[in-house]
Design a protein around this motif. Structure first.
Motif, PDB file in Angstrom:
ATOM      1  N   GLU A 195     -13.306 -40.545  36.565  1.00  0.00           N
ATOM      2  CA  GLU A 195     -13.621 -40.311  37.983  1.00  0.00           C
ATOM      3  C   GLU A 195     -13.953 -38.838  38.221  1.00  0.00           C
ATOM      4  OE1 GLU A 195     -11.282 -40.475  42.317  1.00  0.00           O
ATOM      5  OE2 GLU A 195     -10.228 -40.899  40.441  1.00  0.00           O
ATOM      6  N   TYR A 196     -13.082 -37.954  37.746  1.00  0.00           N
ATOM      7  CA  TYR A 196     -13.303 -36.510  37.946  1.00  0.00           C
ATOM      8  C   TYR A 196     -14.601 -36.056  37.281  1.00  0.00           C
ATOM      9  CZ  TYR A 196     -12.483 -31.471  37.737  1.00  0.00           C
ATOM     10  OH  TYR A 196     -12.620 -30.111  37.856  1.00  0.00           O
ATOM     11  N   ARG A 197     -14.853 -36.544  36.084  1.00  0.00           N
ATOM     12  CA  ARG A 197     -16.055 -36.136  35.350  1.00  0.00           C
ATOM     13  C   ARG A 197     -17.327 -36.578  36.068  1.00  0.00           C
ATOM     14  NH1 ARG A 197     -14.478 -38.488  29.537  1.00  0.00           N
ATOM     15  NH2 ARG A 197     -16.583 -37.822  28.928  1.00  0.00           N
ATOM     16  N   GLY A 229     -10.089 -43.247  47.008  1.00  0.00           N
ATOM     17  CA  GLY A 229      -9.763 -44.597  46.586  1.00  0.00           C
ATOM     18  C   GLY A 229      -9.829 -44.775  45.091  1.00  0.00           C
ATOM     19  N   GLY A 230      -9.337 -45.910  44.628  1.00  0.00           N
ATOM     20  CA  GLY A 230      -9.207 -46.138  43.201  1.00  0.00           C
ATOM     21  C   GLY A 230     -10.439 -46.669  42.507  1.00  0.00           C
ATOM     22  N   HIS A 231     -11.503 -46.949  43.247  1.00  0.00           N
ATOM     23  CA  HIS A 231     -12.704 -47.541  42.649  1.00  0.00           C
ATOM     24  C   HIS A 231     -13.900 -46.624  42.886  1.00  0.00           C
ATOM     25  CE1 HIS A 231      -9.927 -50.932  43.194  1.00  0.00           C
ATOM     26  NE2 HIS A 231     -10.513 -51.456  42.140  1.00  0.00           N
ATOM     27  N   HIS A 232     -14.010 -45.598  42.052  1.00  0.00           N
ATOM     28  CA  HIS A 232     -15.004 -44.569  42.312  1.00  0.00           C
ATOM     29  C   HIS A 232     -16.428 -45.036  42.082  1.00  0.00           C
ATOM     30  CE1 HIS A 232     -14.873 -44.003  37.921  1.00  0.00           C
ATOM     31  NE2 HIS A 232     -16.005 -43.340  38.028  1.00  0.00           N
ATOM     32  N   ASN A 233     -16.633 -46.050  41.245  1.00  0.00           N
ATOM     33  CA  ASN A 233     -17.999 -46.502  40.980  1.00  0.00           C
ATOM     34  C   ASN A 233     -18.661 -47.073  42.231  1.00  0.00           C
ATOM     35  OD1 ASN A 233     -17.927 -45.791  38.246  1.00  0.00           O
ATOM     36  ND2 ASN A 233     -16.962 -47.732  37.681  1.00  0.00           N
ATOM     37  N   SER A 234     -17.896 -47.806  43.042  1.00  0.00           N
ATOM     38  CA  SER A 234     -18.436 -48.315  44.303  1.00  0.00           C
ATOM     39  C   SER A 234     -18.834 -47.170  45.226  1.00  0.00           C
ATOM     40  CB  SER A 234     -17.396 -49.199  45.008  1.00  0.00           C
ATOM     41  OG  SER A 234     -17.254 -50.426  44.366  1.00  0.00           O
ATOM     42  N   ALA A 235     -17.969 -46.180  45.288  1.00  0.00           N
ATOM     43  CA  ALA A 235     -18.241 -45.034  46.171  1.00  0.00           C
ATOM     44  C   ALA A 235     -19.502 -44.293  45.754  1.00  0.00           C
ATOM     45  CB  ALA A 235     -17.051 -44.088  46.159  1.00  0.00           C
ATOM     46  N   HIS A 274      -8.205 -38.505  41.552  1.00  0.00           N
ATOM     47  CA  HIS A 274      -7.279 -38.191  40.465  1.00  0.00           C
ATOM     48  C   HIS A 274      -8.009 -37.364  39.410  1.00  0.00           C
ATOM     49  CE1 HIS A 274      -4.412 -41.184  41.943  1.00  0.00           C
ATOM     50  NE2 HIS A 274      -5.403 -42.045  42.021  1.00  0.00           N
ATOM     51  N   GLN A 275      -7.530 -36.164  39.155  1.00  0.00           N
ATOM     52  CA  GLN A 275      -8.126 -35.372  38.088  1.00  0.00           C
ATOM     53  C   GLN A 275      -7.752 -35.932  36.722  1.00  0.00           C
ATOM     54  OE1 GLN A 275      -7.543 -31.161  38.471  1.00  0.00           O
ATOM     55  NE2 GLN A 275      -8.663 -30.677  36.604  1.00  0.00           N
ATOM     56  N   HIS A 276      -6.600 -36.596  36.642  1.00  0.00           N
ATOM     57  CA  HIS A 276      -6.145 -37.212  35.395  1.00  0.00           C
ATOM     58  C   HIS A 276      -5.851 -38.677  35.658  1.00  0.00           C
ATOM     59  CE1 HIS A 276      -5.800 -33.219  33.609  1.00  0.00           C
ATOM     60  NE2 HIS A 276      -5.239 -32.847  34.747  1.00  0.00           N
ATOM     61  N   GLY A 317     -11.919 -50.820  30.781  1.00  0.00           N
ATOM     62  CA  GLY A 317     -12.045 -50.076  32.034  1.00  0.00           C
ATOM     63  C   GLY A 317     -12.098 -48.594  31.767  1.00  0.00           C
ATOM     64  N   LYS A 318     -12.162 -47.810  32.826  1.00  0.00           N
ATOM     65  CA  LYS A 318     -12.377 -46.373  32.655  1.00  0.00           C
ATOM     66  C   LYS A 318     -11.240 -45.671  31.911  1.00  0.00           C
ATOM     67  CE  LYS A 318     -10.811 -45.524  37.412  1.00  0.00           C
ATOM     68  NZ  LYS A 318     -11.246 -45.120  38.756  1.00  0.00           N
TER      69      LYS A 318
END
Length: 368
Positions: A46-48, A7-13, A33-35, A192-193
């Motif tokens: 997200e990837y980091r 999903g697009g909101h990695h902080n929640s996850a 998404h790696q990029h 944002g990120k």
């Protein structure tokens, strides 16, 4: 349990993962998404953050349907489904937990074909197409705001609030510090990120005036071909040494650095993303919000209006956003900071703060 997260909101996850790990041992696989954007050379935040935790990361090559016209991107629609299908077969998860974005539909559809339980979390006030689609296959739909429950089957909806990452919780000031301050002195600027080129350009032009009145901490994003960080550093280098000392720019803040920044900031200049809005409400931070106008269903504007109605924020529409508008809003925030802060304290008391625990409790009912 074995859990696939996407999903697009990695902080929640990540907040949910932290809570799940306190309850028992689990194994994760991440579809992401790696990029951040098409053609970027730098890896995404997200990837980091995910790989720093040692979680295996699949760079899912899915396509999105909304406002997509490039043939190479449209071809990714079936490719994303097949890619997700393959990795789900290989990993054999007990469940899939999705957090919106265009990676969620192909993953959820593949999971449904494989009879894998699906759970979804909606962050925004207005539900997007992806989560409405995924909700058809999901066992439970977790929502941040009660207003968004109407978009989903009522027998599946659980109002949880937004899962808050540990860095945000750590930044929460004790008691009501700052409520009696007459003026704000330190602002945090974030797009944002990925950062925001629009905000960065306006801030760059306004820096000489802003740094006469404020200290600035600026998260500008790391998209390689925009070179925002270098452009901003170059601009501030032409100012006085005293002004240079009042400006800090970074592509992204992680962990304890983010906690420290949020503790220092009196108010925030930001976009209207779901995480930003909810986290600022939790942290009692008055905001100047510049919503992205082209996102689906005007979700950023509607997110921002939640804070505006509470009296904790100012909204600057992008079509009217320039250096003079930013300066005027910052001076308004400074001169009336005490009023904005008091209302922010009230809002913080009413939002839900245990979302990660509620979500972990629901998905833990799935048996191995």
């Amino acid at each position: 349990m074995r859990i696939v997260i996407t999903g697009g909101h990695h902080n929640s996850a990540l907040a949910v993962i932290d809570t799940l790990n306190q309850q028992g041992k689990h194994t994760y696989l991440w579809f992401g998404h790696q990029h951040s954007v098409w053609g970027d050379k730098n890896v995404s935040a997200e990837y980091r953050e995910v790989t720093m935790r040692g979680i295996p990361f699949i760079d899912l090559k899915a396509g999105k349907l909304y406002k997509t016209y490039h043939p190479r991107k449209l071809i990714r629609l079936p490719r994303g489904f097949l890619n997700a299908f393959y990795h789900l077969i290989q990993f054999k998860p007990d469940l899939v937990l999705t957090f919106g974005g265009y990676l969620s539909p192909p993953t959820a559809l593949a999971a449904w074909f494989l009879h894998i339980p699906i759970f979804v979390h909606e962050q925004t006030v207005v539900a997007g197409w992806s989560n409405r689609f995924v909700a058809r296959f999901a066992r439970k739909v977790f929502v941040t705001w009660e207003e968004s429950a109407k978009f989903f089957p009522q027998n599946k909806v659980v109002v949880t609030g937004l899962p808050l990452r540990k860095e945000i919780r750590a930044a929460k000031r004790i008691g009501k510090q700052g409520a009696g301050s007459k003026k704000a002195q330190t602002m945090y600027i974030t797009g944002g990120k990925q950062g925001s080129l629009t905000i960065n350009k306006v801030v760059k032009k306004a820096l000489p005036q802003l740094l006469r009145e404020f200290s600035i901490i600026h998260q500008c994003g790391s998209v390689s071909f925009l070179n925002s960080k270098k452009e901003l550093e170059k601009a501030v280098s032409t100012l006085s040494s005293q002004q240079q000392k009042k400006y800090q720019v970074r592509d992204y803040f992680f962990g304890k650095d983010l906690t420290s920044v949020l503790q220092q900031a009196d108010f925030v200049v930001c976009r209207g993303g779901a995480h930003t809005i909810y986290e600022m409400a939790y942290l009692e931070k008055p905001c100047i919000i510049v919503p992205i106008p082209w996102v689906s269903h005007q979700e950023q504007l509607k997110n921002a209006q939640v804070l505006q109605r509470a009296g904790t924020s100012l909204i600057l529409e992008e079509r009217n956003f320039n250096s003079q508008a930013l300066l005027k809003a910052c001076y308004e925030m400074r001169d009336n900071f005490r009023n904005y802060k008091k209302k922010a304290l009230v809002l913080s008391e009413v939002i839900k703060k245990d979302a990660a625990s509620k979500i972990a409790q629901e998905i833990s009912k799935i048996k191995n």
